[in-house]
Motif scaffolding. Structure first.
Motif, PDB file in Angstrom:
ATOM      1  N   VAL A   1      23.447  33.740  26.649  1.00 14.60           N
ATOM      2  CA  VAL A   1      22.512  34.356  25.711  1.00 14.60           C
ATOM      3  C   VAL A   1      22.659  33.736  24.340  1.00 14.60           C
ATOM      4  CG1 VAL A   1      21.882  36.495  24.573  1.00 14.60           C
ATOM      5  CG2 VAL A   1      22.430  36.490  27.005  1.00 14.60           C
TER       6      VAL A   1
ATOM      7  N   GLN B   1      48.074  39.865  37.387  1.00 14.02           N
ATOM      8  CA  GLN B   1      48.127  39.726  38.844  1.00 14.02           C
ATOM      9  C   GLN B   1      48.941  40.892  39.404  1.00 14.02           C
ATOM     10  OE1 GLN B   1      46.660  36.966  40.034  1.00 14.02           O
ATOM     11  NE2 GLN B   1      47.039  37.306  42.190  1.00 14.02           N
ATOM     12  N   ASN B   2      48.544  42.119  39.073  1.00 13.10           N
ATOM     13  CA  ASN B   2      49.386  43.241  39.460  1.00 13.10           C
ATOM     14  C   ASN B   2      48.966  43.858  40.779  1.00 13.10           C
ATOM     15  OD1 ASN B   2      47.059  44.390  38.722  1.00 13.10           O
ATOM     16  ND2 ASN B   2      47.905  45.712  37.141  1.00 13.10           N
ATOM     17  N   GLY B   3      48.007  43.240  41.444  1.00 18.00           N
ATOM     18  CA  GLY B   3      47.650  43.734  42.774  1.00 18.00           C
ATOM     19  C   GLY B   3      46.702  44.903  42.756  1.00 18.00           C
ATOM     20  N   GLN B   4      46.264  45.330  41.572  1.00 18.67           N
ATOM     21  CA  GLN B   4      45.412  46.520  41.543  1.00 18.67           C
ATOM     22  C   GLN B   4      43.951  46.115  41.400  1.00 18.67           C
ATOM     23  OE1 GLN B   4      46.813  49.422  38.859  1.00 18.67           O
ATOM     24  NE2 GLN B   4      48.753  49.609  39.954  1.00 18.67           N
ATOM     25  N   ALA B   5      43.155  46.649  42.284  1.00 17.83           N
ATOM     26  CA  ALA B   5      41.755  46.256  42.356  1.00 17.83           C
ATOM     27  C   ALA B   5      41.038  46.509  41.043  1.00 17.83           C
ATOM     28  CB  ALA B   5      41.061  47.012  43.488  1.00 17.83           C
ATOM     29  N   GLN B   6      41.457  47.576  40.334  1.00 14.59           N
ATOM     30  CA  GLN B   6      40.749  47.904  39.095  1.00 14.59           C
ATOM     31  C   GLN B   6      40.949  46.834  38.033  1.00 14.59           C
ATOM     32  OE1 GLN B   6      42.188  51.862  38.375  1.00 14.59           O
ATOM     33  NE2 GLN B   6      40.232  52.707  39.029  1.00 14.59           N
ATOM     34  N   THR B   7      42.179  46.304  37.968  1.00 17.32           N
ATOM     35  CA  THR B   7      42.423  45.237  36.997  1.00 17.32           C
ATOM     36  C   THR B   7      41.584  44.021  37.335  1.00 17.32           C
ATOM     37  OG1 THR B   7      44.668  46.048  36.999  1.00 17.32           O
ATOM     38  CG2 THR B   7      44.246  44.025  35.810  1.00 17.32           C
ATOM     39  N   TYR B   8      41.550  43.700  38.620  1.00 20.29           N
ATOM     40  CA  TYR B   8      40.746  42.545  39.020  1.00 20.29           C
ATOM     41  C   TYR B   8      39.277  42.778  38.682  1.00 20.29           C
ATOM     42  CZ  TYR B   8      44.849  41.237  41.736  1.00 20.29           C
ATOM     43  OH  TYR B   8      46.095  40.917  42.116  1.00 20.29           O
ATOM     44  N   GLY B   9      38.827  43.964  38.952  1.00 17.20           N
ATOM     45  CA  GLY B   9      37.435  44.275  38.648  1.00 17.20           C
ATOM     46  C   GLY B   9      37.151  44.147  37.170  1.00 17.20           C
ATOM     47  N   LEU B  10      38.066  44.684  36.370  1.00 14.49           N
ATOM     48  CA  LEU B  10      37.868  44.601  34.921  1.00 14.49           C
ATOM     49  C   LEU B  10      37.806  43.148  34.473  1.00 14.49           C
ATOM     50  CD1 LEU B  10      37.688  45.916  32.179  1.00 14.49           C
ATOM     51  CD2 LEU B  10      40.169  45.967  32.089  1.00 14.49           C
TER      52      LEU B  10
ATOM     53  N   ALA C   1      27.754  35.713  30.183  1.00 10.97           N
ATOM     54  CA  ALA C   1      26.444  36.152  29.713  1.00 10.97           C
ATOM     55  C   ALA C   1      26.316  35.898  28.220  1.00 10.97           C
ATOM     56  CB  ALA C   1      26.253  37.627  30.018  1.00 10.97           C
TER      57      ALA C   1
ATOM     58  N   VAL D   1      34.483  41.703  35.318  1.00 13.07           N
ATOM     59  CA  VAL D   1      33.417  42.167  34.438  1.00 13.07           C
ATOM     60  C   VAL D   1      33.483  41.459  33.099  1.00 13.07           C
ATOM     61  CG1 VAL D   1      32.573  44.145  33.150  1.00 13.07           C
ATOM     62  CG2 VAL D   1      33.169  44.384  35.554  1.00 13.07           C
ATOM     63  N   ILE D   2      34.726  41.358  32.574  1.00  7.68           N
ATOM     64  CA  ILE D   2      34.856  40.680  31.279  1.00  7.68           C
ATOM     65  C   ILE D   2      34.408  39.231  31.401  1.00  7.68           C
ATOM     66  CG2 ILE D   2      36.529  39.882  29.587  1.00  7.68           C
ATOM     67  CD1 ILE D   2      38.021  42.478  30.003  1.00  7.68           C
TER      68      ILE D   2
ATOM     69  N   LEU E   1      30.759  39.116  31.339  1.00 13.83           N
ATOM     70  CA  LEU E   1      30.229  39.337  30.001  1.00 13.83           C
ATOM     71  C   LEU E   1      30.359  38.096  29.149  1.00 13.83           C
ATOM     72  CD1 LEU E   1      31.433  42.940  29.265  1.00 13.83           C
ATOM     73  CD2 LEU E   1      29.090  42.109  29.341  1.00 13.83           C
TER      74      LEU E   1
END
Lengths: 620, 100, 171
Positions: free
Chosen positions: A615, A592-601, A611, A604-605, A608
């Motif tokens: 599958v 929860q570090n406030g960075q959009a990239q971490t949230y995005g990652l 999925a 995505v995980i 996956l």
């Protein structure tokens, strides 16, 4: 008009009120604390005497009253009291002794800082003891049984600055706990097997009184477990070890708790559940033989002890064994009779010992001597107590002992022999004690002087029943037995027992006089020939050492092992649980570090994983 | 032939995704997003031709996407400029207002 | 399935995809931002080529016009207006980068698997070879009129918003 017995619940209430008052006002007052404590027990005494008076006059029915304590489903637990002749007798004994001990303590404990605390504990004890006596079912009984145990613990360890007192209190608590565990299991088994889940004494009596219940294994088991509780409380072998050590407590406490009342609770328990024992011959034999062994065993130890209170303590153990013999032989009246007389003369002896200790500030009888001249009143009353204990007619102890010996002679000759031998030893060690303390030349403490009146008056008052209490039951007068059990016992009239016990008592006293007063027999006559015997007696047959080796050390080792398990395994798991929660939280914080990239990652995980799940489900 | 186009689009998309998740310069993150959008456009056009029912709808849709992407790029660059003006940096690590 | 028709389309596809993937990788891995824009422009151009291959000439034209032209220039402006020093090369968050790489690769693996596993039907012939622009125009002004108009509103709003955001604060 309502009977006085219906107000019997007031008897334990008075001391309890005194306890509450003392607790509330704390150490603020000293003199008034004594007054409050004594007034509580005095009120109990008056009430008990009133109940007794009522029951003496008529052939009164047992009175039982109570209320529902706990209701669980169809099962209800009652808490109530019951007044029978037996409980009335116990009420009078307990309240009388406790009242006198209260008076005595005013002198004995005068200089103690925590005298108010002392009186509070005593009041609590008296209240619990009286309630125990009155209890109408086993569970209530057990409740107060434990409460008196706690009071005993508190009072033994009253001088907690002394390490011996602390150890003794702990020992008393732990050792009696073994017996209490047995008692609890016994109660649970009884609960399991009683047809209507009732633990009331009357129901137990009704059920086990029927012939069908006789001699089943379960009956024997229950009886033995109950007896285990009695063994712990009454200091019978092999759980007797705590009672002599309990003498570290203040002497009035030794007189009240560890001579007259609480230790008699074991005998009282057996008497109260007597029908269970009667239904099982094996249990009866166990009671009788444990009692006999304890009586002789403790009497021999008492011969070689040098601490005045320890001698009396072993004497108490021995006399409790006597009571057990009587109960085991089927003589309920004999056992209770001895309990009754023993309470008076043993309390008298302990209080006399307290008076002596108060005067010379030592407990070692080898350092005393010649006190008879300076402490006349103490010496005379002590002599009465000693003679009563030694069984010299016409003092009270003689009659009760005679009743037991008569029963033994009729029931089991071996037990009779043991009883006589014990009586011999008893007379001998009491003579030794008396002559070493009161006769001869003074060895120390020229300043020893008679105790104040507040201490001697209780001695005199106790001396009266010590002399006269035996007259309620004599070989030609079975009044007490009839009053207690409703039927007259017909074993009286054995003149052999009468003569033998008198002779043995006199012989023991003569021997003691010859060895320790006149000196016509050398003191080391036995010990020089058999030094190992004396050593064994002085070390109390090495029982404590044996327990140390057999039970205490392995248990300590086991405890250490378990503690290690607790420290490393259990606590490790606990710590791991805590640590993992913290770690999870930390990971959450980092995520929860406030960075959009971490949230995005993370998103995505997650996608996956989802999925992969969907599958993957196709393939199995 | 369709699967070749789709695979190429997947490669482009994944490269763009990696860049968008990792790069610290916000402008480069914008590039990466454009890469992903382009990958999608490629898919749309490929299906418009090789799909089960070829039509021009895919083209129309691509046109819309391109327009929206243009608007996005314009607004994105404007936001970056405003951020840069107030913070003195476009380093994405420095922006963690979402924590509060 | 290893028989390949080496057609013109295949060769062109191969070359263009090499250009595009190289451009994309360079966009991610170069250190100077201006170089990145150039490689990105290469990807855009390659994509326009792909559109031509797919008989989408009008879209290809728009792609060149808007992406390669407008957006690239816009990006260059963005770089100029913010900072254009080199991106730090050392990875500051190794775990994050590793995870991102793994995630991207897995996603690709998933997509690839899906593409391989799918069974695409044989396509019908593409009928819009001639006068495609006319057809698109007709569609835009008939079936897709409302989205088209909404899009114009969106563009207007976006540009006004961009101007409002980017202009210097008056007060």
């Amino acid at each position: 008009m309502q009977s006085i017995a219906s107000y019997a619940w007031l008897v334990p209430l008075f001391p309890f009120v005194a306890f509450a008052v003392l607790l509330a006002f704390g150490r603020g007052f000293r003199t008034s604390g004594i007054v409050v404590g004594s007034a509580g027990s005095a009120a109990s005494l008056i009430m008990s005497l009133l109940v007794l008076a009522e029951r003496l006059g008529t052939n009164a029915d047992d009175y039982n009253a109570g209320f529902e304590w706990i209701a669980i489903g169809e099962f209800t637990l009652r808490m109530g009291f019951e007044v029978t002749n037996l409980t009335t007798l116990m009420l009078v004994v307990v309240s009388l002794v406790s009242f006198l001990v209260n008076i005595f303590s005013a002198g004995y404990m005068r200089d103690d800082e925590r005298i108010t605390v002392f009186y509070a504990y005593v009041a609590l004890f008296v209240s619990a003891m009286l309630a125990l006596v009155l209890a109408d079912n086993l569970l209530t009984f057990y409740f107060f049984w434990e409460l008196v145990g706690v009071c005993s613990f508190l009072l033994i360890g009253f001088w907690y600055a002394k390490p011996e007192a602390k150890k003794a209190a702990k020992k008393a608590f732990v050792v009696t706990r073994i017996g209490d565990a047995g008692l609890l299991i016994g109660i649970l088994l009884l609960f399991w097997h009683m047809p209507n889940r009732s633990l009331a004494f009357t129901d137990i009596s009704n059920l086990f009184g029927q012939p069908g219940m006789a001699d089943s294994g379960m009956t024997t088991l229950i009886a033995l477990l109950l007896f285990l509780g009695a063994v712990g409380k009454s200091g019978q072998f092999p759980l007797h070890v705590w009672l002599p050590d309990a003498m570290e407590g203040p002497t009035p406490i030794s007189a009240l708790i560890h001579a007259a009342t609480m230790v008699a609770a074991g005998v009282f328990l057996v008497a109260r559940t007597y029908d269970i024992f009667l239904a099982s011959p094996a249990a009866m034999d166990t009671v009788a033989f444990i009692g006999a062994f304890t009586a002789l065993f403790a009497a021999t130890i008492a011969v070689a002890q040098n601490d005045i209170k320890r001698i009396l303590a072993y004497s108490t153990v021995s006399q409790l064994g006597y009571m057990m013999i009587a109960l085991g032989l089927g003589s309920l009246a004999g056992g209770i009779f001895h309990l009754f007389t023993h309470a008076f003369f043993k309390a008298l002896l302990f209080l006399g010992a307290g008076s002596v200790i108060h005067a010379v500030h030592t407990q070692d009888i080898r350092e005393m001597g010649g006190l008879g001249a300076r402490m006349k009143l103490t010496a005379w009353t002590f002599a009465i107590g000693a003679l009563a204990l030694a069984g010299i007619p016409p003092l009270s102890g003689f009659w009760s002992k005679d009743a037991i010996l008569t029963a033994a002679l009729a029931g089991h000759p071996a037990l009779f022999a043991v009883g006589l031998l014990t009586a011999l030893f008893t007379a001998f060690y009491m003579a030794r004690l008396f002559f070493l303390v009161f006769a001869g030349k003074p060895k120390t403490g020229a300043r020893a002087h008679e105790s104040p009146a507040v201490m001697t008056v209780p001695l005199v008052l106790l001396a009266v029943p010590a002399i006269a209490a035996g007259f309620v039951e004599m070989p030609w007068n079975g009044w007490l037995g009839e009053w207690l059990t409703g039927t007259a016992e017909e074993t009286h009239g054995g003149s052999l027992a009468f003569v033998a016990s008198t002779a043995v008592g006199l012989l023991g006293i003569y021997l003691g006089w010859a060895v320790y007063a006149k000196g016509s027999i050398r003191r080391d006559a036995v010990s020089s020939r058999m030094p190992w015997l004396l050593r064994a007696l002085e070390r109390k047959y090495y029982i404590d050492e044996a327990y140390q080796r057999v039970a205490v050390r392995p248990l300590l080792a086991l405890g250490r092992g378990l503690q290690a398990v607790d420290d490393y395994v259990v606590e490790g798991i606990v710590r791991f649980a805590g640590w993992s929660a913290i770690a999870f939280g930390r990971a959450g914080i980092r995520l929860q570090n406030g960075q959009a990239q971490t949230y995005g990652l993370t998103a995505v995980i997650g996608l996956l994983v989802l999925a992969a799940l969907f599958v993957g489900r196709r393939f199995w | 032939m369709l699967s070749s186009y789709l695979t190429l689009a997947a490669i482009l998309f994944c490269i763009g995704l990696y860049g968008a998740l990792v790069k610290r310069n916000a402008v480069v993150v914008l590039f990466s997003i454009e890469l992903m959008l382009n990958a999608v456009n490629l898919n749309l056009i490929a299906f418009a031709k090789y799909g089960a029912a070829p039509s021009l709808t895919g083209h129309i849709f691509t046109l819309f996407t391109i327009s929206v992407a243009a608007a996005e790029a314009a607004v994105g660059v404007a936001v970056l400029i405003a951020l840069f003006r107030s913070r003195g940096t476009v380093n994405i690590d420095e922006f963690d207002e979402m924590r509060r | 399935m290893l028989h390949l028709d080496i057609t013109g389309e295949f060769v062109a596809f191969f070359l263009l995809s090499v250009v595009m993937i190289t451009g994309a990788v360079l966009t991610i891995s170069l250190t100077k931002v201006v170089h990145m824009v150039v490689s990105l422009a290469a990807v855009f151009l390659g994509l326009a080529g792909m559109f031509v291959l797919l008989q989408a000439e009008f879209v290809a034209f728009v792609q060149v016009l808007i992406y390669t032209g407008a957006i690239s220039i816009l990006m260059i402006f963005g770089i100029m207006m913010t900072e254009h020093r080199a991106e730090g090369t050392d990875p500051v968050k190794p775990l994050h980068e590793t995870l991102a790489a793994v995630a991207a690769l897995s996603l690709f693996g998933l997509l690839f698997f899906a593409i391989r596993a799918s069974d695409f039907p044989e396509p019908a012939p593409f009928p819009f070879g001639e006068d495609q622009t006319l057809e698109i125009g007709k569609l835009l002004y008939t079936g897709y009129l409302i989205p088209f108009e909404l899009l114009s509103v969106l563009l207007t709003v976006a540009f006004i918003g961009a101007i409002a955001l980017a202009r210097k604060e008056a007060g």
